[in-house]
Design a protein around this motif. Sequence first.
Motif, mmCIF file in Angstrom:
data_model
loop_
_atom_site.group_PDB
_atom_site.id
_atom_site.type_symbol
_atom_site.label_atom_id
_atom_site.label_comp_id
_atom_site.label_asym_id
_atom_site.label_seq_id
_atom_site.Cartn_x
_atom_site.Cartn_y
_atom_site.Cartn_z
ATOM 1 N N LEU B 3 -25.240 44.941 -24.832
ATOM 2 C CA LEU B 3 -24.039 44.761 -25.882
ATOM 3 C C LEU B 3 -24.177 45.882 -27.103
ATOM 4 O O LEU B 3 -25.140 46.364 -27.385
ATOM 5 N N PRO B 4 -22.865 46.274 -27.467
ATOM 6 C CA PRO B 4 -22.822 47.240 -28.823
ATOM 7 C C PRO B 4 -23.466 46.642 -29.873
ATOM 8 O O PRO B 4 -23.494 45.336 -30.217
ATOM 9 N N VAL B 5 -24.075 47.277 -30.746
ATOM 10 C CA VAL B 5 -25.059 46.735 -31.700
ATOM 11 C C VAL B 5 -24.249 45.779 -32.870
ATOM 12 O O VAL B 5 -24.994 44.669 -32.880
ATOM 13 N N PRO B 6 -23.105 45.819 -33.044
ATOM 14 C CA PRO B 6 -22.419 44.879 -33.729
ATOM 15 C C PRO B 6 -22.484 43.406 -33.225
ATOM 16 O O PRO B 6 -22.465 42.602 -33.884
ATOM 17 N N LEU B 7 -22.346 43.384 -31.828
ATOM 18 C CA LEU B 7 -22.106 42.177 -31.027
ATOM 19 C C LEU B 7 -23.526 41.515 -30.972
ATOM 20 O O LEU B 7 -23.577 40.502 -30.314
ATOM 21 N N ARG B 8 -24.570 42.251 -31.221
ATOM 22 C CA ARG B 8 -26.008 41.637 -30.760
ATOM 23 C C ARG B 8 -26.142 40.537 -31.679
ATOM 24 O O ARG B 8 -27.103 39.444 -31.139
ATOM 25 N N ASP B 9 -25.775 40.350 -32.629
ATOM 26 C CA ASP B 9 -26.150 39.044 -33.614
ATOM 27 C C ASP B 9 -24.967 38.226 -33.719
ATOM 28 O O ASP B 9 -25.182 37.034 -34.544
ATOM 29 N N SER B 10 -24.013 38.352 -33.285
ATOM 30 C CA SER B 10 -22.781 37.633 -33.509
ATOM 31 C C SER B 10 -21.799 37.230 -32.322
ATOM 32 O O SER B 10 -22.040 38.245 -31.395
ATOM 33 N N VAL B 11 -20.725 36.705 -32.293
ATOM 34 C CA VAL B 11 -19.984 36.229 -31.345
ATOM 35 C C VAL B 11 -18.558 36.958 -31.771
ATOM 36 O O VAL B 11 -18.280 37.004 -32.917
ATOM 37 N N THR B 12 -17.623 37.148 -30.795
ATOM 38 C CA THR B 12 -16.347 37.558 -31.361
ATOM 39 C C THR B 12 -15.531 36.417 -31.660
ATOM 40 O O THR B 12 -15.697 35.369 -31.331
ATOM 41 N N PRO B 13 -14.513 36.702 -32.423
ATOM 42 C CA PRO B 13 -13.444 35.897 -32.985
ATOM 43 C C PRO B 13 -12.913 34.994 -31.894
ATOM 44 O O PRO B 13 -12.672 33.771 -31.979
ATOM 45 N N HIS B 14 -12.403 36.001 -30.968
ATOM 46 C CA HIS B 14 -11.743 35.125 -29.761
ATOM 47 C C HIS B 14 -13.035 34.104 -28.978
ATOM 48 O O HIS B 14 -12.392 32.945 -28.738
ATOM 49 N N GLU B 15 -14.027 34.394 -28.979
ATOM 50 C CA GLU B 15 -15.086 33.325 -28.236
ATOM 51 C C GLU B 15 -14.897 32.149 -29.252
ATOM 52 O O GLU B 15 -14.960 30.952 -28.765
ATOM 53 N N LEU B 16 -14.919 32.250 -30.723
ATOM 54 C CA LEU B 16 -15.044 31.067 -31.429
ATOM 55 C C LEU B 16 -13.778 30.337 -31.111
ATOM 56 O O LEU B 16 -13.593 29.136 -31.222
ATOM 57 N N GLU B 17 -12.578 30.915 -31.288
ATOM 58 C CA GLU B 17 -11.196 30.224 -30.947
ATOM 59 C C GLU B 17 -11.294 29.457 -29.508
ATOM 60 O O GLU B 17 -10.839 28.583 -29.685
ATOM 61 N N MET B 18 -11.910 30.270 -28.530
ATOM 62 C CA MET B 18 -12.033 29.494 -27.620
ATOM 63 C C MET B 18 -12.992 28.024 -27.718
ATOM 64 O O MET B 18 -12.634 26.927 -27.027
ATOM 65 N N ILE B 19 -14.073 28.249 -28.313
ATOM 66 C CA ILE B 19 -14.901 26.878 -28.443
ATOM 67 C C ILE B 19 -14.227 26.145 -29.285
ATOM 68 O O ILE B 19 -14.095 24.923 -29.241
ATOM 69 N N ALA B 20 -13.385 26.254 -30.632
ATOM 70 C CA ALA B 20 -12.559 25.501 -31.173
ATOM 71 C C ALA B 20 -11.584 24.779 -30.436
ATOM 72 O O ALA B 20 -11.029 23.716 -30.667
ATOM 73 N N SER B 21 -10.976 25.541 -29.230
ATOM 74 C CA SER B 21 -9.941 24.853 -28.711
ATOM 75 C C SER B 21 -10.502 23.747 -27.853
ATOM 76 O O SER B 21 -9.332 22.898 -27.279
ATOM 77 N N GLN B 22 -11.595 23.474 -27.722
ATOM 78 C CA GLN B 22 -12.075 22.364 -27.070
ATOM 79 C C GLN B 22 -11.872 20.919 -27.937
ATOM 80 O O GLN B 22 -12.041 19.902 -27.383
ATOM 81 N N GLN B 23 -11.520 21.028 -29.181
ATOM 82 C CA GLN B 23 -11.492 19.908 -29.863
ATOM 83 C C GLN B 23 -10.138 19.082 -29.616
ATOM 84 O O GLN B 23 -9.256 19.708 -29.053
ATOM 85 N N LEU B 24 -10.241 17.986 -29.571
ATOM 86 C CA LEU B 24 -9.030 16.964 -29.359
ATOM 87 C C LEU B 24 -7.971 17.038 -30.294
ATOM 88 O O LEU B 24 -8.346 17.185 -31.654
ATOM 89 N N ILE B 25 -6.822 16.805 -30.086
ATOM 90 C CA ILE B 25 -5.708 16.996 -30.698
ATOM 91 C C ILE B 25 -4.569 16.090 -30.277
ATOM 92 O O ILE B 25 -4.537 15.727 -29.153
ATOM 93 N N GLU B 26 -3.718 15.299 -31.278
ATOM 94 C CA GLU B 26 -2.730 14.523 -30.787
ATOM 95 C C GLU B 26 -1.511 15.019 -30.534
ATOM 96 O O GLU B 26 -1.033 16.093 -31.286
ATOM 97 N N ILE B 27 -0.935 14.740 -29.497
ATOM 98 C CA ILE B 27 0.538 15.290 -29.084
ATOM 99 C C ILE B 27 1.289 14.025 -28.915
ATOM 100 O O ILE B 27 1.016 12.840 -28.541
ATOM 101 N N VAL B 28 2.616 14.477 -29.140
ATOM 102 C CA VAL B 28 3.684 13.878 -28.226
ATOM 103 C C VAL B 28 4.274 14.329 -27.228
ATOM 104 O O VAL B 28 4.975 15.366 -27.313
ATOM 105 N N PRO B 29 3.902 13.771 -25.690
ATOM 106 C CA PRO B 29 4.158 14.458 -24.624
ATOM 107 C C PRO B 29 5.828 14.451 -24.404
ATOM 108 O O PRO B 29 6.393 13.418 -24.909
ATOM 109 N N LEU B 30 6.330 15.312 -23.770
ATOM 110 C CA LEU B 30 7.731 15.319 -23.399
ATOM 111 C C LEU B 30 7.784 14.919 -21.839
ATOM 112 O O LEU B 30 8.882 14.727 -21.169
ATOM 113 N N ILE B 31 6.483 14.880 -20.976
ATOM 114 C CA ILE B 31 6.642 14.795 -19.651
ATOM 115 C C ILE B 31 5.672 13.920 -19.710
ATOM 116 O O ILE B 31 4.842 13.428 -20.144
ATOM 117 N N ALA B 32 5.801 13.269 -18.166
ATOM 118 C CA ALA B 32 4.582 12.031 -17.815
ATOM 119 C C ALA B 32 3.686 12.950 -17.112
ATOM 120 O O ALA B 32 3.853 13.800 -16.224
#
Lengths: 191, 185
Positions: B3-32
Motif C-alpha cells: 500500500l502507498p504510505v498514506p493508506l497504511r493507517d487509514s481507509v479511503t473515503p470511498h470505502e467508508l461510503e460503502m460501509i455506510a451504505s449498508q445502513q437501512l433507510i426508509e423508502i416509498v417504492p414505486l414498483i412492487a
Amino acid sequence: MENDYFSIEAILAENQKVQCTFKHEIPNMGHLGGGTDRDIAVLSKIQIPMWLAYIIIYSDWADFNIPTPFGLKVRNALKAEATSVRLSNLVGSGGLWYGFGKMIMDMLSEDQAGEMSEMMTKAFKARVVELVDQAQHFAAIGAGGSGGSSGDVAQSFREGLDSTEREIFSLAQASAKRMKAWYDESDKARQ
Amino acid sequence: MALPVPLRDSVTPHELEMIASQQLIEIVPLIAMERTAFISGAYGPLRPPSKAKIPLWMAVNLKLKKKCHIIPPQWLSVEHLQDRLAQEVANPDAFSDLPFRFTEISKVLLDVASDDLENPDQIRTLLKDLREARQAKSREGLRHLDHSELGLTGLTSMEINEIRPFFVQSMSLLTKLARNTEATT
C-alpha cells in the motif's frame, strides 16, 4: 528510532559528527581525526560520528559537548518562535534533527536529557499545527507546491522542515487531497 | 503489492461510503417486489405506496432508476442541523452529537435524492459549516497533542479517518522524544 536497527532514518541520523575531547592517549588511531598524526594525544578535540562516539563515551575514553544544533542559540530561537527555526539547515542534508537529538539525549545525564526532551517536544508541538495547516492548504493547490502564492514565510517554513516533519506533512496532504476528491466527485458521476 | 504510505493507517473515503451504505433507510417504492434474498439479508416485499426499509445501496440503485422515493432520516433536516450547528458553536471544547456516519450518508443522499429533501441547498450549506466548525476544533486538539493520549470524543467516521495518519505519526514521534524522561525516572 534508537532500538530500530533496520531503520534507515536512524542510520542516517547516527552519521552526524560530534565534537569529543579524548581523555586518554590512543595510539595508532590518529586517522580518525583526518589529520596526519599517528596517535591521539590527551585532551585533543576530534569530530567523530555518533555511532562511534556512543561507545567511546560509554567506555569513558572521551567527553563531549552538546553539539551546535542543540546549543544555546538554537534553544533560544526555538523558545522565541519555534515555527521560524529552519531545522533542516542545522544537521546537514536530509535533516534528522529530532533523531539526532534523541540519540544525544540518551547519552546525557538525567537533567540535561530532560531539558533536551522538553525542548524538542515543545518545538515539535508548536510546529506541528503550522505543518498541518499548510498541508491542508496545499492539498487544494496541488502536489507540486507552487509556493509563490502562499508567500515567502510559508515557503521558508516548508524548506526548513526536518525530515520526520516532512513525512507528517505528506501524510496530511495526501489525506486532505483524498477527502477533497471524494467530495468533489459527488456532483458529477451520479446524475 | 504494498500500500502507498498514506493508506497504511487509514481507509479511503470511498470505502467508508460503502460501509455506510449498508445502513437501512426508509423508502416509498414505486414498483412492487417480492421478498428477495441478498447476501446481507432478505429485504422486501415492496408494496407501493407503503413504506419499506432497505439498505442504502439498494435505495440509491432504485432511485437512480426512478423506482422509489427516499425518505430522509430524521437528522437530515434543516432544523435539526441548525440545532447541531448552534451546539457546535456554543461548545468550543466538545463536539456535538451527530450520527457516526453522517458525512457519508448525507453526501450520498444529496447526490442522488436531492429532490426528496426539503431545502437541499440550505442543508448543503449547513453541513459545510458543521464540517468546518468541527475541523477547527480538531485543530485545537492538535495543539494539545500528548504522546500518550488525546481525547476527542464525538468525532464521526470520516473525520477520524482524515486525521488519523498524521495524528498517529506525530504521537509516535512525541513518544520517541519523551521516552527518555520516563525511562530514567
